[in-house]
Design an enzyme around this catalytic site. Structure first.
Site, PDB file in Angstrom:
ATOM      1  N   HIS A  88       4.110  -1.834   9.897  1.00 25.67           N
ATOM      2  CA  HIS A  88       3.616  -0.457   9.846  1.00 25.67           C
ATOM      3  C   HIS A  88       4.261   0.367  10.957  1.00 25.67           C
ATOM      4  O   HIS A  88       4.335  -0.087  12.101  1.00 25.67           O
ATOM      5  CB  HIS A  88       2.103  -0.407  10.110  1.00 25.67           C
ATOM      6  CG  HIS A  88       1.254  -1.129   9.111  1.00 25.67           C
ATOM      7  ND1 HIS A  88       0.509  -0.482   8.159  1.00 25.67           N
ATOM      8  CD2 HIS A  88       1.011  -2.455   8.922  1.00 25.67           C
ATOM      9  CE1 HIS A  88      -0.165  -1.353   7.440  1.00 25.67           C
ATOM     10  NE2 HIS A  88       0.119  -2.570   7.877  1.00 25.67           N
ATOM     11  N   HIS A 137       5.267  -7.094   6.031  1.00 24.81           N
ATOM     12  CA  HIS A 137       5.519  -5.659   6.201  1.00 24.81           C
ATOM     13  C   HIS A 137       5.162  -5.241   7.613  1.00 24.81           C
ATOM     14  O   HIS A 137       4.311  -5.848   8.260  1.00 24.81           O
ATOM     15  CB  HIS A 137       4.733  -4.832   5.183  1.00 24.81           C
ATOM     16  CG  HIS A 137       3.267  -5.094   5.200  1.00 24.81           C
ATOM     17  ND1 HIS A 137       2.702  -6.194   4.585  1.00 24.81           N
ATOM     18  CD2 HIS A 137       2.243  -4.419   5.779  1.00 24.81           C
ATOM     19  CE1 HIS A 137       1.390  -6.174   4.776  1.00 24.81           C
ATOM     20  NE2 HIS A 137       1.087  -5.110   5.503  1.00 24.81           N
TER      21      HIS A 137
HETATM   22  P1  AMP Z   1      -1.967  -4.783   5.726  1.00 24.30           P
HETATM   23  O1  AMP Z   1      -3.431  -4.616   6.008  1.00 24.30           O
HETATM   24  O2  AMP Z   1      -1.150  -4.895   6.988  1.00 24.30           O
HETATM   25  O3  AMP Z   1      -1.680  -5.875   4.733  1.00 24.30           O
HETATM   26  O4  AMP Z   1      -1.519  -3.411   5.106  1.00 24.30           O
HETATM   27  C1  AMP Z   1      -1.247  -3.210   3.755  1.00 24.30           C
HETATM   28  C2  AMP Z   1      -0.957  -1.753   3.634  1.00 24.30           C
HETATM   29  O5  AMP Z   1      -0.335  -1.552   2.374  1.00 24.30           O
HETATM   30  C3  AMP Z   1      -2.201  -0.857   3.675  1.00 24.30           C
HETATM   31  O6  AMP Z   1      -2.046   0.088   4.719  1.00 24.30           O
HETATM   32  C4  AMP Z   1      -2.215  -0.214   2.305  1.00 24.30           C
HETATM   33  O7  AMP Z   1      -2.643   1.112   2.346  1.00 24.30           O
HETATM   34  C5  AMP Z   1      -0.762  -0.322   1.877  1.00 24.30           C
HETATM   35  N1  AMP Z   1      -0.530  -0.347   0.440  1.00 24.30           N
HETATM   36  C6  AMP Z   1      -1.108  -1.159  -0.477  1.00 24.30           C
HETATM   37  N2  AMP Z   1      -0.620  -0.916  -1.704  1.00 24.30           N
HETATM   38  C7  AMP Z   1       0.308   0.074  -1.562  1.00 24.30           C
HETATM   39  C8  AMP Z   1       1.159   0.771  -2.465  1.00 24.30           C
HETATM   40  N3  AMP Z   1       1.178   0.500  -3.766  1.00 24.30           N
HETATM   41  N4  AMP Z   1       1.969   1.737  -1.971  1.00 24.30           N
HETATM   42  C9  AMP Z   1       1.965   2.011  -0.652  1.00 24.30           C
HETATM   43  N5  AMP Z   1       1.192   1.384   0.259  1.00 24.30           N
HETATM   44  C10 AMP Z   1       0.359   0.434  -0.187  1.00 24.30           C
END
Ligand code: AMP
Ligand code: ZN
Length: 136
Positions: A102, A100
């Site tokens: 951001h 993903h």
């Molecule tokens: P990372 O640290 O780059 O793996 O970021 C994962 C991101 O996913 C974090 O910013 C979380 O807040 C976000 N996240 C986790 N679960 C969900 C969800 N169900 N819906 C939306 N965002 C999520």
């Protein structure tokens, strides 16, 4: 597809998300723990762990999409700039093992918080999503 992956569940529509955009390769939705208003994620529809696993032809489409969604987010929330961030691997802060990207709209020069923000106000997220979508 991984049964235990939360982003695969979102991709399949089995877990709700506040979607901004989707096409054959990607889904974009608002981050549930935003570090800024309009913080959104772009995920691949298919399960790839992190950037080295993603096929080049998919990666080549990701940055133009991030550019488009970032422009909409900046307009939608009235930001002055944005960060594009990809965490690759646990040591780099990757918490969800499904690729993903951001997009984080920015209004000030404070240091970019690399940890998750606080939980979003779920009553407000749909309005933020609409503000962004309206600028696509
Ligand atoms: P990372 O640290 O780059 O793996 O970021 C994962 C991101 O996913 C974090 O910013 C979380 O807040 C976000 N996240 C986790 N679960 C969900 C969800 N169900 N819906 C939306 N965002 C999520
Ligand atoms: Zn997955």
């Amino acid at each position: 597809m991984s049964d235990t992956c939360i982003f695969c569940e979102i991709s399949k529509g089995r877990i709700p998300s506040i979607r901004i955009y989707e096409d054959a390769d990607f889904i974009s939705f608002l981050d549930i723990n935003p570090v800024a208003r309009g913080h959104l994620l772009i995920i691949t529809r298919e399960h790839y762990l992190s950037t080295p696993e993603v096929p080049d032809e998919i990666l080549a489409k990701a940055l133009p999409l991030a550019k488009r969604l970032a422009a909409a987010a900046v307009l939608g929330v009235g930001a002055d700039g944005f960060n594009i961030l990809i965490n690759n691997g646990e040591k780099a802060g990757q918490a969800v093992g499904h690729w993903h990207l951001h997009v984080i709209p920015r209004k000030d020069r404070s240091e970019l918080p690399l940890r998750e923000g606080g939980p979003a106000d779920l009553t407000k997220l749909p309005f933020t999503a609409a503000d962004i979508r309206n600028n696509l």
